[in-house]
Design a protein around this motif. Structure first.
Motif, PDB file in Angstrom:
ATOM      1  N   SER A  87      -7.052  -7.866   7.519  1.00 44.51           N
ATOM      2  CA  SER A  87      -5.838  -7.274   7.098  1.00 44.51           C
ATOM      3  C   SER A  87      -5.026  -8.093   6.353  1.00 44.51           C
ATOM      4  N   THR A  88      -5.193  -9.214   6.154  1.00 45.73           N
ATOM      5  CA  THR A  88      -4.311 -10.121   5.288  1.00 45.73           C
ATOM      6  C   THR A  88      -4.844 -10.043   3.976  1.00 45.73           C
ATOM      7  N   MET A  89      -3.808 -10.304   2.888  1.00 50.16           N
ATOM      8  CA  MET A  89      -3.744 -10.347   1.706  1.00 50.16           C
ATOM      9  C   MET A  89      -4.388 -11.674   1.065  1.00 50.16           C
ATOM     10  N   ASN A  90      -5.582 -11.815   0.908  1.00 48.32           N
ATOM     11  CA  ASN A  90      -6.231 -13.035   0.555  1.00 48.32           C
ATOM     12  C   ASN A  90      -6.838 -13.019  -1.009  1.00 48.32           C
ATOM     13  N   LYS A  91      -6.638 -12.044  -1.685  1.00 42.85           N
ATOM     14  CA  LYS A  91      -7.097 -11.775  -2.818  1.00 42.85           C
ATOM     15  C   LYS A  91      -6.057 -11.623  -3.801  1.00 42.85           C
ATOM     16  N   TYR A  92      -5.925 -12.478  -4.865  1.00 38.98           N
ATOM     17  CA  TYR A  92      -4.617 -12.397  -5.689  1.00 38.98           C
ATOM     18  C   TYR A  92      -5.203 -12.424  -7.247  1.00 38.98           C
ATOM     19  N   GLY A  93      -4.173 -12.114  -8.042  1.00 38.11           N
ATOM     20  CA  GLY A  93      -4.264 -12.299  -9.301  1.00 38.11           C
ATOM     21  C   GLY A  93      -3.086 -12.591 -10.289  1.00 38.11           C
ATOM     22  N   ILE A  94      -3.052 -13.359 -11.241  1.00 40.73           N
ATOM     23  CA  ILE A  94      -1.504 -13.439 -11.954  1.00 40.73           C
ATOM     24  C   ILE A  94      -1.803 -13.451 -13.323  1.00 40.73           C
ATOM     25  N   MET A 113      -1.675  -8.879  -5.274  1.00 42.30           N
ATOM     26  CA  MET A 113      -2.309  -9.073  -3.835  1.00 42.30           C
ATOM     27  C   MET A 113      -2.917  -8.292  -3.164  1.00 42.30           C
ATOM     28  N   LEU A 114      -4.013  -8.461  -2.828  1.00 40.93           N
ATOM     29  CA  LEU A 114      -4.913  -7.506  -2.235  1.00 40.93           C
ATOM     30  C   LEU A 114      -5.621  -7.988  -0.762  1.00 40.93           C
ATOM     31  N   ASP A 115      -5.887  -7.194   0.095  1.00 42.60           N
ATOM     32  CA  ASP A 115      -6.733  -7.458   1.238  1.00 42.60           C
ATOM     33  C   ASP A 115      -7.950  -7.094   1.069  1.00 42.60           C
ATOM     34  N   LYS A 116      -8.917  -7.238   1.911  1.00 44.71           N
ATOM     35  CA  LYS A 116     -10.471  -7.057   2.043  1.00 44.71           C
ATOM     36  C   LYS A 116     -10.778  -5.710   1.530  1.00 44.71           C
ATOM     37  N   ASN A 117     -10.021  -4.801   1.447  1.00 48.61           N
ATOM     38  CA  ASN A 117     -10.296  -3.361   1.156  1.00 48.61           C
ATOM     39  C   ASN A 117      -9.428  -2.954  -0.290  1.00 48.61           C
ATOM     40  N   ASP A 118      -8.950  -4.009  -0.977  1.00 54.94           N
ATOM     41  CA  ASP A 118      -8.475  -3.598  -2.187  1.00 54.94           C
ATOM     42  C   ASP A 118      -7.029  -3.049  -2.150  1.00 54.94           C
ATOM     43  N   THR A 119      -6.433  -3.291  -0.850  1.00 50.04           N
ATOM     44  CA  THR A 119      -5.154  -2.571  -0.822  1.00 50.04           C
ATOM     45  C   THR A 119      -4.187  -3.691  -0.711  1.00 50.04           C
ATOM     46  N   ILE A 139      -0.697  -0.586  -4.096  1.00 49.62           N
ATOM     47  CA  ILE A 139      -2.130  -0.397  -4.456  1.00 49.62           C
ATOM     48  C   ILE A 139      -2.793  -0.153  -3.251  1.00 49.62           C
ATOM     49  N   VAL A 140      -3.702   0.886  -3.171  1.00 47.30           N
ATOM     50  CA  VAL A 140      -4.370   1.543  -2.315  1.00 47.30           C
ATOM     51  C   VAL A 140      -5.916   1.765  -2.512  1.00 47.30           C
ATOM     52  N   LYS A 141      -6.697   0.728  -1.877  1.00 46.46           N
ATOM     53  CA  LYS A 141      -8.454   0.853  -2.405  1.00 46.46           C
ATOM     54  C   LYS A 141      -8.329   0.742  -3.829  1.00 46.46           C
ATOM     55  N   GLY A 142      -7.643  -0.446  -4.349  1.00 55.01           N
ATOM     56  CA  GLY A 142      -7.762  -0.920  -5.830  1.00 55.01           C
ATOM     57  C   GLY A 142      -6.997   0.209  -6.977  1.00 55.01           C
ATOM     58  N   GLU A 143      -6.580   1.277  -6.271  1.00 57.30           N
ATOM     59  CA  GLU A 143      -5.847   2.208  -7.325  1.00 57.30           C
ATOM     60  C   GLU A 143      -4.336   2.506  -6.848  1.00 57.30           C
ATOM     61  N   SER A 144      -3.585   2.532  -8.121  1.00 60.17           N
ATOM     62  CA  SER A 144      -2.170   2.631  -8.093  1.00 60.17           C
ATOM     63  C   SER A 144      -1.839   4.187  -8.481  1.00 60.17           C
ATOM     64  N   TYR A 145      -0.828   4.875  -7.550  1.00 60.33           N
ATOM     65  CA  TYR A 145      -0.343   6.098  -7.732  1.00 60.33           C
ATOM     66  C   TYR A 145       0.748   6.142  -9.254  1.00 60.33           C
ATOM     67  N   ILE A 146       1.103   4.927  -9.208  1.00 59.01           N
ATOM     68  CA  ILE A 146       2.156   4.559 -10.463  1.00 59.01           C
ATOM     69  C   ILE A 146       1.653   3.970 -11.466  1.00 59.01           C
ATOM     70  N   ALA A 161     -11.556  -8.980  -8.350  1.00 61.57           N
ATOM     71  CA  ALA A 161     -12.748  -9.923  -8.619  1.00 61.57           C
ATOM     72  C   ALA A 161     -12.805 -11.354  -7.804  1.00 61.57           C
ATOM     73  N   SER A 162     -11.637 -11.676  -7.259  1.00 62.10           N
ATOM     74  CA  SER A 162     -11.537 -12.711  -6.534  1.00 62.10           C
ATOM     75  C   SER A 162     -12.208 -12.495  -5.182  1.00 62.10           C
ATOM     76  N   ARG A 163     -12.943 -13.796  -4.699  1.00 60.66           N
ATOM     77  CA  ARG A 163     -13.615 -13.650  -3.209  1.00 60.66           C
ATOM     78  C   ARG A 163     -14.325 -12.386  -2.902  1.00 60.66           C
ATOM     79  N   GLU A 164     -15.098 -12.127  -4.100  1.00 58.19           N
ATOM     80  CA  GLU A 164     -16.273 -10.849  -3.872  1.00 58.19           C
ATOM     81  C   GLU A 164     -17.389 -11.609  -3.058  1.00 58.19           C
TER      82      GLU A 164
END
Length: 164
Positions: A87-94, A113-119, A139-146, A161-164
């Motif tokens: 549940s932690t956000m351990n994937k990031y991109g800048i 910043m994303l967790d394991k489920n790309d949220t 971001i929910v499951k890799g997608e944004s509603y905005i 793409a990080s930590r896959e």
């Protein structure tokens, strides 16, 4: 008796001497093995009686039970840590960029910043000469509603793409 059979007595004596030498060698090897077994036996039977050996077995079994309990405790802690890790956000991109032509130095950035489920979230800091604005998009499951900007899409792609 050997003379009647046509066998020379000296050959019989030599043959018997060879058998005796062979037996002596076999006995010596067996004695060495017995000595080694005696050493192992003495080491195993340390103590004055069978009770000391029984106490030693009880102590070892008690240690093994404690180790099993500790192992079970560690397993539950590891499972708890895995749950927290998921549940932690351990994937990031800048992505750094210039938001306006008159402002250089790439002071604006999009940070995903994303967790394991790309949220997770995408933060977008837009820097101008007068102000700095910070926007956050869920971001929910890799997608944004905005709708996302190009920089936010790139930061999101890097994070996924990080930590896959």
């Amino acid at each position: 008796m050997f003379e009647k059979m046509g066998i020379d007595v000296s050959i019989v004596v030599i043959f018997l001497i060879l058998i005796v030498i062979t037996l002596i060698i076999v006995v010596m090897r067996l004695q060495i093995r017995v000595d080694r077994l005696n050493k192992k036996y003495r080491m195993f039977m340390k103590g004055s009686d069978g009770q000391s050996l029984e106490r030693e077995f009880q102590r070892k079994f008690s240690q093994m039970e404690k180790m099993v309990e500790t192992d079970e405790n560690h397993a539950s802690i590891i499972n708890e840590l895995k749950t927290i890790q998921n549940s932690t956000m351990n994937k990031y991109g800048i992505v750094k960029y210039d938001a306006f032509d008159d402002v250089g130095g790439k002071l604006s950035f999009a940070f995903a910043m994303l967790d394991k489920n790309d949220t997770g979230v995408v933060l977008n800091a837009v820097h101008s000469r007068e102000n700095c604005f910070l926007y956050i998009k869920e971001i929910v499951k890799g997608e944004s509603y905005i709708m996302l900007s190009e920089e936010e899409i790139e930061a999101l792609r890097i994070a996924k793409a990080s930590r896959e």
